[in-house]
Design an enzyme around this catalytic site. Structure first.
Site, PDB file in Angstrom:
ATOM      1  N   ARG A   3      43.801  43.302  27.685  1.00  0.00           N
ATOM      2  CA  ARG A   3      45.100  42.659  27.844  1.00  0.00           C
ATOM      3  C   ARG A   3      45.680  42.419  26.452  1.00  0.00           C
ATOM      4  O   ARG A   3      44.932  42.299  25.471  1.00  0.00           O
ATOM      5  CB  ARG A   3      44.963  41.322  28.579  1.00  0.00           C
ATOM      6  CG  ARG A   3      44.371  41.420  29.975  1.00  0.00           C
ATOM      7  CD  ARG A   3      44.250  40.025  30.596  1.00  0.00           C
ATOM      8  NE  ARG A   3      43.748  40.063  31.966  1.00  0.00           N
ATOM      9  CZ  ARG A   3      42.472  39.937  32.306  1.00  0.00           C
ATOM     10  NH1 ARG A   3      41.563  39.760  31.360  1.00  0.00           N
ATOM     11  NH2 ARG A   3      42.103  39.977  33.570  1.00  0.00           N
ATOM     12  N   LYS A  45      41.094  35.977  31.168  1.00  0.00           N
ATOM     13  CA  LYS A  45      41.684  34.939  32.006  1.00  0.00           C
ATOM     14  C   LYS A  45      40.599  34.007  32.525  1.00  0.00           C
ATOM     15  O   LYS A  45      39.467  34.417  32.773  1.00  0.00           O
ATOM     16  CB  LYS A  45      42.423  35.576  33.184  1.00  0.00           C
ATOM     17  CG  LYS A  45      43.745  36.242  32.808  1.00  0.00           C
ATOM     18  CD  LYS A  45      44.481  36.726  34.038  1.00  0.00           C
ATOM     19  CE  LYS A  45      45.833  37.302  33.687  1.00  0.00           C
ATOM     20  NZ  LYS A  45      46.551  37.794  34.898  1.00  0.00           N
ATOM     21  N   HIS A  85      50.430  46.384  29.025  1.00  0.00           N
ATOM     22  CA  HIS A  85      49.714  46.376  30.303  1.00  0.00           C
ATOM     23  C   HIS A  85      49.732  47.754  30.954  1.00  0.00           C
ATOM     24  O   HIS A  85      48.864  48.070  31.767  1.00  0.00           O
ATOM     25  CB  HIS A  85      50.320  45.327  31.232  1.00  0.00           C
ATOM     26  CG  HIS A  85      49.273  44.511  31.939  1.00  0.00           C
ATOM     27  ND1 HIS A  85      48.390  43.683  31.281  1.00  0.00           N
ATOM     28  CD2 HIS A  85      48.940  44.430  33.257  1.00  0.00           C
ATOM     29  CE1 HIS A  85      47.574  43.108  32.158  1.00  0.00           C
ATOM     30  NE2 HIS A  85      47.879  43.564  33.354  1.00  0.00           N
ATOM     31  N   ARG A  88      46.635  49.320  29.865  1.00  0.00           N
ATOM     32  CA  ARG A  88      45.494  48.769  30.616  1.00  0.00           C
ATOM     33  C   ARG A  88      45.424  49.420  32.001  1.00  0.00           C
ATOM     34  O   ARG A  88      44.337  49.787  32.469  1.00  0.00           O
ATOM     35  CB  ARG A  88      45.650  47.252  30.732  1.00  0.00           C
ATOM     36  CG  ARG A  88      44.549  46.547  31.533  1.00  0.00           C
ATOM     37  CD  ARG A  88      44.740  45.035  31.396  1.00  0.00           C
ATOM     38  NE  ARG A  88      44.061  44.282  32.419  1.00  0.00           N
ATOM     39  CZ  ARG A  88      42.780  43.888  32.355  1.00  0.00           C
ATOM     40  NH1 ARG A  88      42.047  44.222  31.310  1.00  0.00           N
ATOM     41  NH2 ARG A  88      42.245  43.171  33.322  1.00  0.00           N
ATOM     42  N   HIS A  93      38.043  41.509  36.065  1.00  0.00           N
ATOM     43  CA  HIS A  93      38.614  40.955  37.295  1.00  0.00           C
ATOM     44  C   HIS A  93      37.575  40.098  38.010  1.00  0.00           C
ATOM     45  O   HIS A  93      36.426  40.523  38.192  1.00  0.00           O
ATOM     46  CB  HIS A  93      39.056  42.080  38.235  1.00  0.00           C
ATOM     47  CG  HIS A  93      40.292  42.780  37.793  1.00  0.00           C
ATOM     48  ND1 HIS A  93      40.668  44.025  38.249  1.00  0.00           N
ATOM     49  CD2 HIS A  93      41.265  42.399  36.908  1.00  0.00           C
ATOM     50  CE1 HIS A  93      41.803  44.386  37.682  1.00  0.00           C
ATOM     51  NE2 HIS A  93      42.189  43.421  36.859  1.00  0.00           N
ATOM     52  N   TYR A 135      43.870  50.103  42.094  1.00  0.00           N
ATOM     53  CA  TYR A 135      43.778  51.371  41.363  1.00  0.00           C
ATOM     54  C   TYR A 135      43.256  52.496  42.249  1.00  0.00           C
ATOM     55  O   TYR A 135      43.446  53.665  41.930  1.00  0.00           O
ATOM     56  CB  TYR A 135      42.897  51.201  40.122  1.00  0.00           C
ATOM     57  CG  TYR A 135      43.507  50.246  39.133  1.00  0.00           C
ATOM     58  CD1 TYR A 135      44.631  50.608  38.390  1.00  0.00           C
ATOM     59  CD2 TYR A 135      43.007  48.962  38.956  1.00  0.00           C
ATOM     60  CE1 TYR A 135      45.217  49.726  37.506  1.00  0.00           C
ATOM     61  CE2 TYR A 135      43.591  48.074  38.068  1.00  0.00           C
ATOM     62  CZ  TYR A 135      44.685  48.456  37.348  1.00  0.00           C
ATOM     63  OH  TYR A 135      45.282  47.579  36.476  1.00  0.00           O
TER      64      TYR A 135
END
Length: 315
Positions: free
Chosen positions: A149, A184, A255, A258, A281, A290
């Site tokens: 990110r 995150k 992004h 990414r 994630h 994806y």
């Protein structure tokens, strides 16, 4: 001429304006949604509507082409009115309480085709500042090669340090071919740095110190001309410009690289769990988007190559 509102709606809108202090534009939106509710049930008092009535009203709006976001706004306005009406003792229960709008379709992330991603990474501008060019190449290689990110990228230091880790910064370990990042939810993860990215980073580190003033040392891996840590906004601007100069039609942003990393890796490996780990994630459902990109790619190949793809079905 706009018809006057029933007394209870006028009082509710006055409450929103005076007590809740909603902005004029928001008030107009709420009034519009409440007028739409009136138009769905002409001649019927809104205070007497049941959940089945409102469910039918939402179904009519959906059939008329209203999207999930528009329906969510309508339900929000209706629900707020009935909450207020309940507090005033005008209704015993909120008929909109358990109603939900249809879920909005999840937009697919935009990823670059492999050839365009490689073109962006390999692009060399004639006459460009070698310092800036080395930095930008290293950034692209890390974003596309490791799936970082933009916040993780600009948060990297050249080496680990106690103050850096206390402040939630990551660091680069070129010898091990790894980048340690804080993602995150303050979750740390380690991602591999490929040989191409390692070479780009070594070239950048060889030039990095030439622009950093000696009296303002910084641990940041990516810096600007004044020696300070590069901002996420600066990375966005540099990538957008690089994409334009490289002749890419779509505006490039961090992004997107990414997404390209995840999509291309999944196409090659088919290992969804590994891609989840590399992206950081928490839930695999986030990564599963994806697989839809991958299917689109496969469907496109099929349409272009399979001898049966374009044949019309028999009558």
């Amino acid at each position: 001429m706009i018809a006057p509102l029933p007394a209870e709606l006028a009082q509710y809108l006055q409450y929103l304006q005076v007590q809740k202090r909603l902005a004029p534009r928001t008030l107009r939106l709420y009034e519009g949604e409440l007028r739409r509710l009136l138009s769905l049930f002409p001649g019927r008092p809104l205070l007497q509507l049941a959940p089945a009535d409102l469910r039918h009203g939402i179904a009519r709006l959906h059939a008329a082409g209203q999207g999930p976001r528009s329906l969510s706004l309508a339900l929000s306005a209706w629900r707020g009115f009935y909450v207020w009406a309940g507090r005033q003792g005008l209704v015993q229960a909120n008929p909109a309480q358990d109603l939900r709008a249809p879920k909005a379709a999840r937009l697919l992330p935009k990823a670059l085709p492999v050839d365009q991603a490689v073109r962006l990474a390999d692009f060399v501008q004639d006459g460009a500042d070698p310092w800036l060019q080395a930095r930008d190449v290293a950034m692209v290689e890390l974003l596309y090669g490791s799936g970082l990110r933009v916040a993780e990228l600009v948060g990297l230091d050249v080496a680990p340090s106690a103050p850096g880790q206390a402040e939630g910064r990551g660091w680069l370990d070129l010898q091990a071919g790894e980048a340690h990042v804080l993602g995150k939810g303050s979750k740390r993860r380690t991602v591999p740095v490929g040989r191409t990215a390692q070479a780009a980073l070594q070239a950048w580190l060889a030039l990095r110190e030439t622009a950093a003033p000696a009296h303002r040392p910084t641990q940041a891996l990516f810096i600007g001309r004044h020696g300070t840590r590069l901002s996420a906004q600066s990375v966005w601007q540099r990538l957008r410009r690089r994409g334009q100069l490289a002749g890419l039609a779509a505006p490039v942003h961090p992004h997107m690289l990414r997404h390209s990393f995840a999509s291309h890796l999944l196409q090659s490996s088919g290992d969804l769990r590994a891609v989840q780990e590399l992206l950081g994630h928490a839930n695999i459902s986030t990564t599963q988007v994806y697989t839809r990109l991958d299917f689109q790619h496969l469907a496109k190949v099929y349409d272009q190559a399979h001898p049966r793809a374009h044949r019309k079905p028999p009558p």
